[in-house]
Design a protein around this motif. Structure first.
Motif, PDB file in Angstrom:
ATOM      1  N   VAL A 145      -3.358   1.339 -13.909  1.00  0.00           N
ATOM      2  CA  VAL A 145      -3.971   1.306 -12.574  1.00  0.00           C
ATOM      3  C   VAL A 145      -3.433   2.461 -11.739  1.00  0.00           C
ATOM      4  CG1 VAL A 145      -4.211   0.005 -10.427  1.00  0.00           C
ATOM      5  CG2 VAL A 145      -4.257  -1.197 -12.633  1.00  0.00           C
ATOM      6  N   PHE A 146      -4.337   3.225 -11.140  1.00  0.00           N
ATOM      7  CA  PHE A 146      -3.981   4.255 -10.165  1.00  0.00           C
ATOM      8  C   PHE A 146      -4.685   3.877  -8.873  1.00  0.00           C
ATOM      9  CE2 PHE A 146      -4.496   8.045  -7.679  1.00  0.00           C
ATOM     10  CZ  PHE A 146      -3.377   8.815  -7.936  1.00  0.00           C
ATOM     11  N   THR A 147      -3.920   3.585  -7.829  1.00  0.00           N
ATOM     12  CA  THR A 147      -4.543   3.109  -6.588  1.00  0.00           C
ATOM     13  C   THR A 147      -3.892   3.714  -5.355  1.00  0.00           C
ATOM     14  OG1 THR A 147      -5.105   1.134  -5.295  1.00  0.00           O
ATOM     15  CG2 THR A 147      -3.059   1.047  -6.559  1.00  0.00           C
ATOM     16  N   SER A 148      -4.723   3.932  -4.337  1.00  0.00           N
ATOM     17  CA  SER A 148      -4.215   4.365  -3.031  1.00  0.00           C
ATOM     18  C   SER A 148      -3.917   3.162  -2.146  1.00  0.00           C
ATOM     19  CB  SER A 148      -5.248   5.270  -2.339  1.00  0.00           C
ATOM     20  OG  SER A 148      -6.481   4.581  -2.172  1.00  0.00           O
ATOM     21  N   ASN A 149      -4.220   1.962  -2.617  1.00  0.00           N
ATOM     22  CA  ASN A 149      -3.961   0.756  -1.841  1.00  0.00           C
ATOM     23  C   ASN A 149      -2.467   0.433  -1.845  1.00  0.00           C
ATOM     24  OD1 ASN A 149      -6.721   0.564  -1.497  1.00  0.00           O
ATOM     25  ND2 ASN A 149      -6.995  -0.859  -3.195  1.00  0.00           N
ATOM     26  N   VAL A 150      -1.988  -0.085  -0.735  1.00  0.00           N
ATOM     27  CA  VAL A 150      -0.562  -0.399  -0.590  1.00  0.00           C
ATOM     28  C   VAL A 150      -0.327  -1.905  -0.559  1.00  0.00           C
ATOM     29  CG1 VAL A 150      -0.171   1.750   0.685  1.00  0.00           C
ATOM     30  CG2 VAL A 150      -0.620  -0.360   1.964  1.00  0.00           C
ATOM     31  N   ASP A 151      -1.365  -2.685  -0.895  1.00  0.00           N
ATOM     32  CA  ASP A 151      -1.330  -4.134  -0.657  1.00  0.00           C
ATOM     33  C   ASP A 151      -0.692  -4.960  -1.771  1.00  0.00           C
ATOM     34  OD1 ASP A 151      -3.398  -4.129  -2.627  1.00  0.00           O
ATOM     35  OD2 ASP A 151      -4.933  -3.995  -1.073  1.00  0.00           O
ATOM     36  N   GLY A 152      -0.475  -4.382  -2.955  1.00  0.00           N
ATOM     37  CA  GLY A 152       0.149  -5.124  -4.051  1.00  0.00           C
ATOM     38  C   GLY A 152      -0.761  -6.140  -4.716  1.00  0.00           C
ATOM     39  N   GLN A 153      -2.075  -6.018  -4.530  1.00  0.00           N
ATOM     40  CA  GLN A 153      -2.990  -7.011  -5.086  1.00  0.00           C
ATOM     41  C   GLN A 153      -3.079  -6.961  -6.615  1.00  0.00           C
ATOM     42  OE1 GLN A 153      -4.951  -9.514  -3.055  1.00  0.00           O
ATOM     43  NE2 GLN A 153      -3.041  -8.939  -2.069  1.00  0.00           N
ATOM     44  N   PHE A 154      -2.927  -5.780  -7.203  1.00  0.00           N
ATOM     45  CA  PHE A 154      -2.965  -5.696  -8.667  1.00  0.00           C
ATOM     46  C   PHE A 154      -1.766  -6.430  -9.277  1.00  0.00           C
ATOM     47  CE2 PHE A 154      -6.013  -2.280  -7.901  1.00  0.00           C
ATOM     48  CZ  PHE A 154      -6.934  -2.505  -8.919  1.00  0.00           C
ATOM     49  N   GLN A 155      -0.578  -6.281  -8.694  1.00  0.00           N
ATOM     50  CA  GLN A 155       0.578  -7.022  -9.180  1.00  0.00           C
ATOM     51  C   GLN A 155       0.355  -8.519  -9.015  1.00  0.00           C
ATOM     52  OE1 GLN A 155       0.662  -4.296  -7.284  1.00  0.00           O
ATOM     53  NE2 GLN A 155       2.546  -3.119  -7.514  1.00  0.00           N
ATOM     54  N   LYS A 156      -0.169  -8.908  -7.878  1.00  0.00           N
ATOM     55  CA  LYS A 156      -0.408 -10.325  -7.592  1.00  0.00           C
ATOM     56  C   LYS A 156      -1.405 -10.913  -8.583  1.00  0.00           C
ATOM     57  CE  LYS A 156      -0.778 -13.185  -3.437  1.00  0.00           C
ATOM     58  NZ  LYS A 156      -1.067 -13.166  -1.982  1.00  0.00           N
ATOM     59  N   ALA A 157      -2.342 -10.086  -9.055  1.00  0.00           N
ATOM     60  CA  ALA A 157      -3.354 -10.538 -10.004  1.00  0.00           C
ATOM     61  C   ALA A 157      -2.835 -10.559 -11.440  1.00  0.00           C
ATOM     62  CB  ALA A 157      -4.590  -9.643  -9.916  1.00  0.00           C
ATOM     63  N   GLY A 158      -1.603 -10.120 -11.656  1.00  0.00           N
ATOM     64  CA  GLY A 158      -1.008 -10.218 -12.988  1.00  0.00           C
ATOM     65  C   GLY A 158      -0.944  -8.942 -13.791  1.00  0.00           C
ATOM     66  N   PHE A 159      -1.307  -7.795 -13.203  1.00  0.00           N
ATOM     67  CA  PHE A 159      -1.163  -6.522 -13.911  1.00  0.00           C
ATOM     68  C   PHE A 159       0.328  -6.168 -14.001  1.00  0.00           C
ATOM     69  CE2 PHE A 159      -5.570  -6.356 -12.821  1.00  0.00           C
ATOM     70  CZ  PHE A 159      -6.172  -5.537 -13.764  1.00  0.00           C
ATOM     71  N   GLU A 160       0.703  -5.521 -15.100  1.00  0.00           N
ATOM     72  CA  GLU A 160       2.110  -5.168 -15.315  1.00  0.00           C
ATOM     73  C   GLU A 160       2.564  -4.135 -14.290  1.00  0.00           C
ATOM     74  OE1 GLU A 160       3.139  -4.080 -19.356  1.00  0.00           O
ATOM     75  OE2 GLU A 160       1.364  -5.145 -20.097  1.00  0.00           O
ATOM     76  N   GLU A 161       3.731  -4.365 -13.696  1.00  0.00           N
ATOM     77  CA  GLU A 161       4.286  -3.454 -12.688  1.00  0.00           C
ATOM     78  C   GLU A 161       4.402  -2.030 -13.219  1.00  0.00           C
ATOM     79  OE1 GLU A 161       5.550  -2.020  -9.292  1.00  0.00           O
ATOM     80  OE2 GLU A 161       5.547  -4.204  -9.350  1.00  0.00           O
ATOM     81  N   ASN A 162       4.829  -1.891 -14.479  1.00  0.00           N
ATOM     82  CA  ASN A 162       5.029  -0.545 -15.018  1.00  0.00           C
ATOM     83  C   ASN A 162       3.741   0.126 -15.481  1.00  0.00           C
ATOM     84  OD1 ASN A 162       4.486  -1.884 -17.388  1.00  0.00           O
ATOM     85  ND2 ASN A 162       6.455  -1.471 -18.358  1.00  0.00           N
ATOM     86  N   ARG A 163       2.598  -0.543 -15.248  1.00  0.00           N
ATOM     87  CA  ARG A 163       1.297   0.061 -15.533  1.00  0.00           C
ATOM     88  C   ARG A 163       0.494   0.243 -14.240  1.00  0.00           C
ATOM     89  NH1 ARG A 163      -1.101  -0.035 -20.740  1.00  0.00           N
ATOM     90  NH2 ARG A 163       0.513   0.397 -22.265  1.00  0.00           N
ATOM     91  N   ILE A 164       1.188   0.344 -13.108  1.00  0.00           N
ATOM     92  CA  ILE A 164       0.524   0.525 -11.810  1.00  0.00           C
ATOM     93  C   ILE A 164       1.181   1.699 -11.085  1.00  0.00           C
ATOM     94  CG2 ILE A 164      -0.046  -0.508  -9.573  1.00  0.00           C
ATOM     95  CD1 ILE A 164       0.315  -3.267 -10.908  1.00  0.00           C
ATOM     96  N   LEU A 165       0.375   2.664 -10.691  1.00  0.00           N
ATOM     97  CA  LEU A 165       0.857   3.778  -9.873  1.00  0.00           C
ATOM     98  C   LEU A 165       0.178   3.684  -8.507  1.00  0.00           C
ATOM     99  CD1 LEU A 165       2.240   6.420  -9.192  1.00  0.00           C
ATOM    100  CD2 LEU A 165       0.498   7.644 -10.514  1.00  0.00           C
TER     101      LEU A 165
END
Length: 281
Positions: free
Chosen positions: A109-129
């Motif tokens: 995941v590459f996102t300009s969002n600062v809301d942390g919704q991808f982590q909350k949805a269960g995506f791996e922290e180390n696969r989110i930029l």
């Protein structure tokens, strides 16, 4: 191609990919009920107290605001932090996770969002930029060092009517000065990007590992084109999902003129149809 053919072509690209690059802007959170601050009217509808004082998004989303009026700045960011913590990610996040689980290289995941919704949805922290940082980490507003720390222990009490912090100001763990979110703001020379730089190295390594990648771009506008640029420059086909600004050079990909959740549902249904027809051949 008409809209139906675009959906079919996009579904086929996703089905045949070995890895998904998911790129997301503010439009990704709209279906979860989050504001996208599209134009001053959109921002002021969410924060009428700032409209009354003539404060626009660029004025409050600014590192200098934490020096000039930290109680007002934290009224704004404290409200956002509380909002993001309450928000439940919409079904589209789960659709993306399910697609990723079928790919040899998963998803990044590459996102300009600062809301942390991808982590909350269960995506791996180390696969989110998160290219603009995150509201869920803090830094010194000065700053006195390159350290950042979790905002988990911060529970801001905010007067929503006046957009002002009622609880104590968060403080830097090293020097005791006012802390601020670890977010890239407007005209911000004091953002601490260490957390982002470490994840960018993982991102670059992952890109090199995927032989057949597809970019699924969700709700990224033209005003600040960082997210769009990452997908278009990847050299892989881009599926641009945006209800208004979905145009893209056909040599780079295709555009779907729907919202994020609506598009993901349509694509998921079509992928299922394609997979079932493949089974019976």
């Amino acid at each position: 191609m008409d809209a139906t053919e675009q959906i079919e072509a996009a579904a086929e690209l996703i089905r045949n990919a070995t890895g998904l690059l998911i790129t997301a802007g503010a439009g990704m959170g709209v279906d979860s009920g989050l504001p996208d601050f599209r134009g001053e009217d959109g921002f002021w509808r969410a924060y009428p107290a700032l409209r009354a004082d003539g404060i626009c998004f660029q004025d409050i989303a600014n590192g200098e605001a934490f020096k000039g009026d930290p109680i007002r700045a934290w009224g704004f960011y404290g409200h956002r932090l509380n909002l993001y913590r309450r928000t439940v990610p919409h079904e589209g996040f789960n659709i993306l996770r399910r697609w990723a689980s079928t790919k040899a290289h998963g998803a990044f995941v590459f996102t300009s969002n600062v809301d942390g919704q991808f982590q909350k949805a269960g995506f791996e922290e180390n696969r989110i930029l998160e290219c603009h940082g995150t509201i869920h980490r803090l830094q010194c507003a000065q700053p006195c060092s390159h350290e950042t720390w979790s905002a988990d222990d911060l529970h801001p009490e905010v007067n929503d009517e006046h957009c002002r912090l009622l609880s104590e100001l968060p403080r830097c763990t090293k020097c005791g000065e006012v802390a601020r979110p670890n977010i890239l703001m407007f005209h911000d020379s004091e953002w601490n990007d260490y957390w982002v730089r470490t994840r960018r190295m993982r991102f670059e390594a992952w890109l090199l590992s995927v032989e057949r990648m597809v970019v699924v771009e969700l709700g990224a506008g033209r005003a600040i084109p960082t997210v769009r640029n990452v997908g278009e420059r990847s050299g892989s086909p881009v599926i641009r999902i945006n209800p208004r600004e979905y145009g893209i050079d056909p040599k780079k990909g295709l555009g779907l003129g729907y919202g994020a959740l609506d598009s993901l549902r349509k694509l998921d249904a079509k992928i299922g149809e394609q997979s079932n027809s493949q089974t019976f051949i």
